[in-house]
Write an enzyme that holds these catalytic residues in place. Structure first.
Site, PDB file in Angstrom:
ATOM      1  N   GLY A  40      32.645  -5.720  -2.845  1.00 17.47           N
ATOM      2  CA  GLY A  40      33.687  -6.618  -2.358  1.00 17.47           C
ATOM      3  C   GLY A  40      33.329  -7.002  -0.941  1.00 17.47           C
ATOM      4  N   GLU A  41      34.241  -6.786  -0.034  1.00 13.35           N
ATOM      5  CA  GLU A  41      33.980  -7.099   1.376  1.00 13.35           C
ATOM      6  C   GLU A  41      34.355  -5.868   2.184  1.00 13.35           C
ATOM      7  OE1 GLU A  41      33.047  -8.678   4.888  1.00 13.35           O
ATOM      8  OE2 GLU A  41      35.082  -7.945   4.536  1.00 13.35           O
ATOM      9  N   SER A  42      33.368  -5.270   2.831  1.00  9.72           N
ATOM     10  CA  SER A  42      33.580  -3.942   3.398  1.00  9.72           C
ATOM     11  C   SER A  42      34.564  -3.938   4.578  1.00  9.72           C
ATOM     12  CB  SER A  42      32.247  -3.304   3.790  1.00  9.72           C
ATOM     13  OG  SER A  42      31.505  -4.157   4.620  1.00  9.72           O
ATOM     14  N   CYS A  52      27.436  -1.441  -3.385  1.00 10.51           N
ATOM     15  CA  CYS A  52      27.334  -2.529  -2.413  1.00 10.51           C
ATOM     16  C   CYS A  52      28.331  -2.341  -1.253  1.00 10.51           C
ATOM     17  CB  CYS A  52      27.474  -3.870  -3.114  1.00 10.51           C
ATOM     18  SG  CYS A  52      26.771  -5.204  -2.142  1.00 10.51           S
ATOM     19  N   ARG A  92      24.259  -4.217   6.760  1.00 12.17           N
ATOM     20  CA  ARG A  92      24.985  -5.184   5.924  1.00 12.17           C
ATOM     21  C   ARG A  92      24.201  -6.493   5.799  1.00 12.17           C
ATOM     22  NH1 ARG A  92      30.803  -6.333   8.075  1.00 12.17           N
ATOM     23  NH2 ARG A  92      30.987  -7.362   6.057  1.00 12.17           N
ATOM     24  N   ILE A 120      24.098  -8.868  -4.624  1.00 12.45           N
ATOM     25  CA  ILE A 120      24.922  -9.964  -4.112  1.00 12.45           C
ATOM     26  C   ILE A 120      25.192  -9.722  -2.627  1.00 12.45           C
ATOM     27  CG2 ILE A 120      27.096 -11.222  -4.322  1.00 12.45           C
ATOM     28  CD1 ILE A 120      27.263 -10.220  -7.204  1.00 12.45           C
ATOM     29  N   ARG A 121      24.580 -10.538  -1.792  1.00 15.66           N
ATOM     30  CA  ARG A 121      24.703 -10.351  -0.334  1.00 15.66           C
ATOM     31  C   ARG A 121      24.649  -8.854   0.008  1.00 15.66           C
ATOM     32  NH1 ARG A 121      28.476 -12.997   4.374  1.00 15.66           N
ATOM     33  NH2 ARG A 121      26.676 -13.477   5.617  1.00 15.66           N
ATOM     34  N   HIS A 132      24.753  -4.067  -8.078  1.00 16.65           N
ATOM     35  CA  HIS A 132      25.946  -4.001  -8.932  1.00 16.65           C
ATOM     36  C   HIS A 132      25.576  -3.751 -10.392  1.00 16.65           C
ATOM     37  CE1 HIS A 132      28.850  -5.751  -5.992  1.00 16.65           C
ATOM     38  NE2 HIS A 132      27.755  -6.296  -5.504  1.00 16.65           N
ATOM     39  N   GLU A 177      27.541  -2.862 -12.608  1.00 21.93           N
ATOM     40  CA  GLU A 177      28.706  -3.259 -13.420  1.00 21.93           C
ATOM     41  C   GLU A 177      28.673  -4.749 -13.767  1.00 21.93           C
ATOM     42  OE1 GLU A 177      28.669  -2.875 -10.237  1.00 21.93           O
ATOM     43  OE2 GLU A 177      30.047  -4.269  -9.262  1.00 21.93           O
TER      44      GLU A 177
END
Ligand code: GLN
Length: 213
Positions: A47-49, A79, A105, A134-135, A170, A172
């Protein structure tokens, strides 16, 4: 009953729940401290840490997760989740800091520099595993007690210590169940048959998902 929880504050939750369900592993959402009761493992999703850190702190789950980790709860950060677990984050203040790794990051560039790879991770599965970055961050240093599970081009992409697993990618978001099976084993929930998700797996299965009230 023992099972694996998925932190459900922000990020990719449903895909982890679906992978655990495909393995027959009891899985549940974790939105607050009491949802941790009875769990042997917790997945911190991508997600976004920064956002996840604020939400964790806001509801006090940061302290709860740390306490339960010290009492034996197994953690898997994918991630952004790996960033939350890192003790050192390049140029930033660490979040949970529960694993002795240094992480950077957005180490591959922007969202547009996201990519897929299929690689062998012998400790996790006999067959090559598809991975989605992903990023993604890079793990730059492993502390004492931390072992690499996957190294690519001079950085570490997956590692573990006694309590925790981190992957910068990821699993998943792929049809492979190998990493979920591996984590279930770490949590003391053996999944006997190494199963690969069937061709029926839909990358967008979460689109029509209606949460259970
Ligand atoms: N770039 C995100 C961060 O730094 C992580 C991206 C992800 O979880 N796919 O938080």
């Amino acid at each position: 009953m023992s099972g694996i929880g998925v932190l459900d504050l922000q990020g990719g939750v449903v895909e982890h729940l679906e992978h655990l369900a495909a393995l027959g592993v009891p899985a549940s959402r974790v939105k607050g401290a009491k949802d941790l009761d009875g769990l042997t493992g917790l997945i911190l999703p991508g997600g976004e840490s920064t956002c996840l850190t604020r939400l964790l702190h806001g509801c006090g789950l940061d302290r709860e997760i740390a306490e339960r980790c010290h009492a034996g709860l197994k953690l898997w950060g994918t991630c952004a989740g790996a960033i939350l677990l890192a003790r050192e984050v390049v140029g930033e203040v660490a979040s949970l800091g529960l694993m002795d790794i240094r992480i950077q990051r957005n180490a591959f560039g922007s969202q547009l520099d996201s990519f897929n790879l299929t690689v062998a991770v012998p400790a996790v599965a006999p067959e090559p595993i598809p991975l989605t970055f992903i990023r993604a961050p890079k793990i730059l240093r492993l502390g004492q007690g931390v072992s690499p599970l996957l190294e690519i081009d001079g950085y570490c992409a997956a590692a573990e210590d006694r309590n925790s697993l981190v992957t910068v990618f990821h699993p998943e978001l792929t049809p492979s169940l190998a990493f979920h099976r591996y984590f279930a084993g770490k949590c003391g929930i053996p999944v006997p048959i190494p199963r690969i998700a069937s061709a029926a797996w839909q990358a967008d299965s979460w689109v029509g998902y209606a949460p259970i009230p």
